[in-house]
Scaffold this active site. Structure first.
Site, PDB file in Angstrom:
ATOM      1  N   HIS A 359       0.653  -1.333  -0.064  1.00 30.96           N
ATOM      2  CA  HIS A 359       0.020  -0.094   0.008  1.00 30.96           C
ATOM      3  C   HIS A 359       0.795   1.039  -0.075  1.00 30.96           C
ATOM      4  O   HIS A 359       0.505   2.234  -0.702  1.00 30.96           O
ATOM      5  CB  HIS A 359      -0.773   0.147   1.291  1.00 30.96           C
ATOM      6  CG  HIS A 359      -1.870  -1.032   1.574  1.00 30.96           C
ATOM      7  ND1 HIS A 359      -2.566  -1.003   2.346  1.00 30.96           N
ATOM      8  CD2 HIS A 359      -2.057  -1.937   0.841  1.00 30.96           C
ATOM      9  CE1 HIS A 359      -3.553  -1.926   2.368  1.00 30.96           C
ATOM     10  NE2 HIS A 359      -3.134  -2.644   1.342  1.00 30.96           N
ATOM     11  N   GLU A 600       1.294 -11.503 -19.295  1.00 24.03           N
ATOM     12  CA  GLU A 600       2.226 -11.514 -18.187  1.00 24.03           C
ATOM     13  C   GLU A 600       2.905 -12.825 -17.846  1.00 24.03           C
ATOM     14  O   GLU A 600       3.711 -12.961 -16.907  1.00 24.03           O
ATOM     15  CB  GLU A 600       1.760 -10.634 -17.240  1.00 24.03           C
ATOM     16  CG  GLU A 600       0.423 -11.157 -16.680  1.00 24.03           C
ATOM     17  CD  GLU A 600      -0.133 -10.116 -15.873  1.00 24.03           C
ATOM     18  OE1 GLU A 600       0.734  -9.394 -15.124  1.00 24.03           O
ATOM     19  OE2 GLU A 600      -1.067 -10.168 -15.332  1.00 24.03           O
ATOM     20  N   ASP A 624       5.499  -8.597 -14.681  1.00 28.42           N
ATOM     21  CA  ASP A 624       5.503 -10.193 -14.311  1.00 28.42           C
ATOM     22  C   ASP A 624       6.019 -10.939 -15.382  1.00 28.42           C
ATOM     23  O   ASP A 624       6.728 -11.835 -15.038  1.00 28.42           O
ATOM     24  CB  ASP A 624       3.975 -10.489 -14.238  1.00 28.42           C
ATOM     25  CG  ASP A 624       3.448 -10.214 -12.796  1.00 28.42           C
ATOM     26  OD1 ASP A 624       4.004 -10.369 -11.628  1.00 28.42           O
ATOM     27  OD2 ASP A 624       2.217  -9.718 -12.652  1.00 28.42           O
ATOM     28  N   CYS A 671       2.028  -2.282 -20.367  1.00 26.92           N
ATOM     29  CA  CYS A 671       1.782  -1.372 -19.246  1.00 26.92           C
ATOM     30  C   CYS A 671       2.585  -1.466 -18.106  1.00 26.92           C
ATOM     31  O   CYS A 671       2.529  -1.201 -17.011  1.00 26.92           O
ATOM     32  CB  CYS A 671       0.435  -1.439 -19.097  1.00 26.92           C
ATOM     33  SG  CYS A 671      -0.252  -3.231 -18.449  1.00 26.92           S
TER      34      CYS A 671
HETATM   35  C1  PEP Z   1       2.827  -6.007 -14.806  1.00 27.67           C
HETATM   36  O1  PEP Z   1       2.740  -7.092 -14.233  1.00 27.67           O
HETATM   37  O2  PEP Z   1       3.755  -5.534 -15.646  1.00 27.67           O
HETATM   38  C2  PEP Z   1       1.621  -5.224 -14.527  1.00 27.67           C
HETATM   39  C3  PEP Z   1       1.414  -4.166 -14.996  1.00 27.67           C
HETATM   40  O3  PEP Z   1       0.644  -5.586 -13.373  1.00 27.67           O
HETATM   41  P1  PEP Z   1       1.127  -5.658 -12.010  1.00 27.67           P
HETATM   42  O4  PEP Z   1       2.406  -4.810 -11.882  1.00 27.67           O
HETATM   43  O5  PEP Z   1       0.114  -4.824 -11.283  1.00 27.67           O
HETATM   44  O6  PEP Z   1       1.338  -6.867 -11.498  1.00 27.67           O
HETATM   45 MG    MG Z   2       1.195  -7.899 -13.303  1.00 27.45          MG
END
Ligand code: PEP
Ligand code: MG
Length: 756
Positions: A359, A600, A624, A671
């Site tokens: 958080h 991912e 990921d 992303c």
């Molecule tokens: C990622 O895995 O790149 C992603 C954008 O998701 P998070 O970082 O929220 O796991």
């Molecule tokens: Mg992710």
């Protein structure tokens, strides 16, 4: 043997400083192996191996006997990186005699290297008068001991890098992972959860007599509490249980416990620290006892310790004055702790535990506070009031930085500020290359604060709205209506631009306090879509809330996380279709949103052609994807070096995904953090990514770098790096390109220090 091993490691782990840790090692190993000498040599700053502790040799020799690598038997162990076991040490050609040690009496020698992260930190030696070779079992024991102690010694060494208040400070560096980017230079304020004996920061006591009086008042208060508790319970508890209260009172009356604390206060520590130190030491003694009854007393002592500490801390809290550039440090920072410091004084954050998904890191990113998470070796209780540098780019923390390092970081800090100011002008300019190739930049959001910053920085849509963030900040699942209202805010703020909302992505390191998931291997466990498909009631409520929120705006896209097979896509699509149909029947005038999947995990990369024919768009979660491709936990500072964003395997997978999506005629965005790296952004554009989505902080930098290059050159650069097979060389190659194009200032700033 196993028991002795465990108990030695436990004791060493509990030691508060290096000297105590080493003393425990030599005494206990000597005792368990029934030898006559046990010594530890450790590498010093010059690279020499110095006798640091001994039980058996002359104590005066400690700190004086030093050997270079290769010199003497100890030095031989260092260069060979394996044990040397001799019956007749003095007959060995490498034997070197140090008269001050008095070791001439000992013939048998067994030296074992202490290796941590491929570096020989030191050598553990046992010796005996009797001429004999240590047997196989003994050698194996010492090797096991040394392997276990290596981590503990490395930790204690890092801790030892921070000298006590008042002494001359030397720079110490600690490694964690980035929580929020940026540089902060300020003063440590250590915050501890109340009454936690292990996280009490050391603070200097300014008025000894007043502190002692304060300590005694707190003891009295606890004594009164316990007495009245005992009185209240008298009717309900038996005699044996009543005796517990008497035992408690006796502990408080114990002149020695109080005496030990006042001694330490007189030596300069404040009452809270002195008290916690004494209690922890006594608890350790009880814990190491074989008698279960006595071991149980450790629990009583801890309870008592906490009660007194609560009194001591309560009064201290009221008098805390925060410095202007507060670097808030804690073993496990929580979102509520941030609230305790006035916003204008909070410069940076460091948490010993936690990851970039905690958080506190999420909030820090939204508030633009440079943050380092998972700085596991940081001796947080020892650094209150110290000067600190937080490098939120690299995930490093410096304590007592040298004047030179401070100067370098100050320059980077000022440069960053000037850069951000300079980039403000880009807000309304399109993100296009010099030869007019357009590349839309989107933002990743989670909180409303992100939305405001994103709009200020000219984002053209939301590429990833992490819906778990509002879930994480509550103490129960938000209702459908609560969710609708939150989603509506996001959709409205960006309309007519699209907002890509990801369905709840919990599990892994993202745990909801009210829905705990306990697993041995959480990253390979119940995560993302797996959880929500198993709980359709959660999934359906979320989809209903999203689609309802999009009424009249029609800018919603739904993204499914952690997809590893086609069945998950089909099942999710069926549920989304069902919700849409039901909402139409209920009279809502809502459009069916576009549906996309996150790529991912490696399985999804190989399935990208098939997935692309089933959905409207793909979005790559490179955070990921990198961790699963390289088998490196993205939040583990120990293996941070292996988490290579530019690893050729990652780049090849990223390129393959674009081909698959475009072959099927759908769009593909990315992303993960990689999209926000200016150097990587050039490559991703050249690969054909249709949209890059990143946090708002990086957006102006990426726009600037794209506007500074031609699409043609970007494609050449990509072709060059795709022929390379070494991630480090790829990174250097890109950095060189940015330098030659005059875009160096956009690369992550790097300060160099003597320790690197
Ligand atoms: C990622 O895995 O790149 C992603 C954008 O998701 P998070 O970082 O929220 O796991
Ligand atoms: Mg992710």
């Amino acid at each position: 043997m196993l028991n002795s091993l465990r108990s030695i490691v436990l004791e060493v782990n509990a030691a508060r400083d290096m000297k105590t840790a080493l003393a425990i090692i030599v005494t206990r190993v000597k005792q368990v192996m029934a030898t006559q000498v046990c010594s530890v040599y450790l590498r010093d700053a010059k690279g020499d191996y110095v006798l640091m502790a001994t039980d058996g040799l002359n104590a005066d020799a400690v700190g004086k006997v030093r050997l270079a690598a290769g010199e003497g038997l100890v030095g031989r162990v260092v260069v060979r990186e394996e044990p040397i076991n001799l019956e007749h040490a003095e007959a060995h050609p490498s034997y070197q005699y140090f008269p001050e040690t008095g070791e001439e009496r000992y013939s048998a020698f067994l030296g074992v290297p202490i290796i941590h992260h491929r570096k020989v930190l030191g050598v553990l030696v046992v010796q005996q008068v009797e001429q004999r070779r240590f047997d196989e079992g003994e050698e194996a024991f010492l090797v096991t001991m040394s392997a276990q102690l290596a981590g503990v010694i490395a930790h204690a060494e890092a801790t030892g890098g921070v000298v006590p208040v008042g002494a001359k400070a030397t720079q110490a560096k600690f490694i964690g992972v980035s929580g929020a980017s940026g540089i902060a230079i300020g003063e440590a304020v250590v915050i501890a959860p109340s009454a936690d004996l292990r996280s009490v920061p050391y603070q200097v006591c300014k008025d000894v007599e007043a502190e002692i009086a304060f300590f005694h008042r707190s003891l009295m208060a606890v004594r009164d509490d316990i007495k009245s508790l005992g009185e209240q319970l008298k009717a309900r508890i038996n005699r044996e249980e009543q005796a517990l209260f008497d035992a408690y009172l006796a502990m408080l009356d114990d002149a020695s416990l109080g005496g030990e604390v006042t001694d330490r206060i007189r030596k300069g520590a404040n009452a809270s620290y002195a008290w916690s130190e004494v209690i922890l030491e006594h608890e350790n003694i009880f814990n190491s006892m074989n008698d279960p009854y006595l071991r149980e007393r450790a629990t009583d002592l801890r309870d008592l310790g906490r009660r007194v500490l609560a009194y001591l801390q309560e009064s201290n809290q009221k008098t805390r004055v925060y410095p202007d550039k507060t670097i808030l440090i804690g073993e496990e920072l929580t979102a509520s702790m941030l609230g305790e410091i006035p916003k204008e004084k909070l410069a940076g954050l460091v948490s010993v535990l936690g990851s970039s998904n905690s958080h506190v890191a999420i909030l820090a990113r939204a508030m633009d506070i440079p943050t380092v998470m998972g700085a596991v070796d940081l001796p947080f209780t020892q650094i209150d009031g110290r000067p600190i540098i937080v490098d939120g780019y690299k995930g490093t923390v410096y304590c007592d930085p040298s004047a030179q390092l401070r100067k370098q970081y100050k320059a980077i800090f000022l440069e960053e500020q000037a850069l951000v100011k300079g980039l403000e002008a880009l807000k309304d300019l399109p993100c296009e290359t010099k030869d007019r190739y357009r590349l839309p930049l989107h933002v990743n959001t989670g909180l409303m604060a992100d939305v405001v910053r994103s709009l200020e920085r000219g984002a053209e849509g939301v590429g990833l709205y992490r819906t778990e963030v509002p879930f994480l900040l509550r103490d129960r699942f938000p209702s459908e209506e609560e969710q609708r209202a939150i989603y509506r805010e996001q959709l409205e703020a960006f309309a007519p631009h699209s907002v890509t909302m990801r369905t709840l992505d919990i599990g892994g390191d993202k745990a909801l306090p009210y829905f705990p998931i306990e697993e041995d291997n959480p990253f390979l466990g119940w995560r993302g879509i797996r959880v929500t498909l198993d709980h359709p009631e959660i999934f359906l409520a979320q989809i209903r809330a999203m689609i309802k929120a999009s009424e009249g705006l029609d800018n919603l896209r739904i993204l499914l996380p952690m997809i590893t097979n086609m069945q998950e896509v089909d099942a999710s699509k069926a549920l989304i279709q069902r919700v849409h149909k039901e909402l139409l029947e209920e009279g809502y005038r809502v459009r069916k949103p576009q549906i996309g999947v996150m790529i991912e995990v490696p399985a999804a990369v190989y399935l990208a052609p098939e997935l692309s024919r089933r959905v409207d768009f793909l979005s790559v979660g490179s955070n990921d994807l990198t961790q699963y491709l390289l088998a490196v936990d993205r939040n583990n500072a120990q293996v941070a070096d292996l988490y290579q964003a530019f690893h050729p395997a990652v780049l090849r997978a990223l390129q393959y995904i674009v081909y698959a999506a475009h072959d099927a005629g759908i769009s593909v965005s990315i992303c993960g953090e990689l999209a926000g790296d200016p150097g990587a952004a050039i490559l991703l554009m050249a690969m054909g990514y249709d949209v890059l989505s990143m946090n708002a902080t990086n957006l102006p930098k990426v726009k600037s770098v794209i506007r500074g290059i031609t699409f043609e050159r970007a494609k050449q650069l990509l072709a060059e790096v795709m022929r390379m097979s070494n991630g480090d060389l790829i990174r250097d190659h890109i950095a060189r390109e940015l330098r030659e194009t005059g875009l160096t200032r956009l690369i992550r700033p790097v300060a160099s220090d003597a320790n690197e």
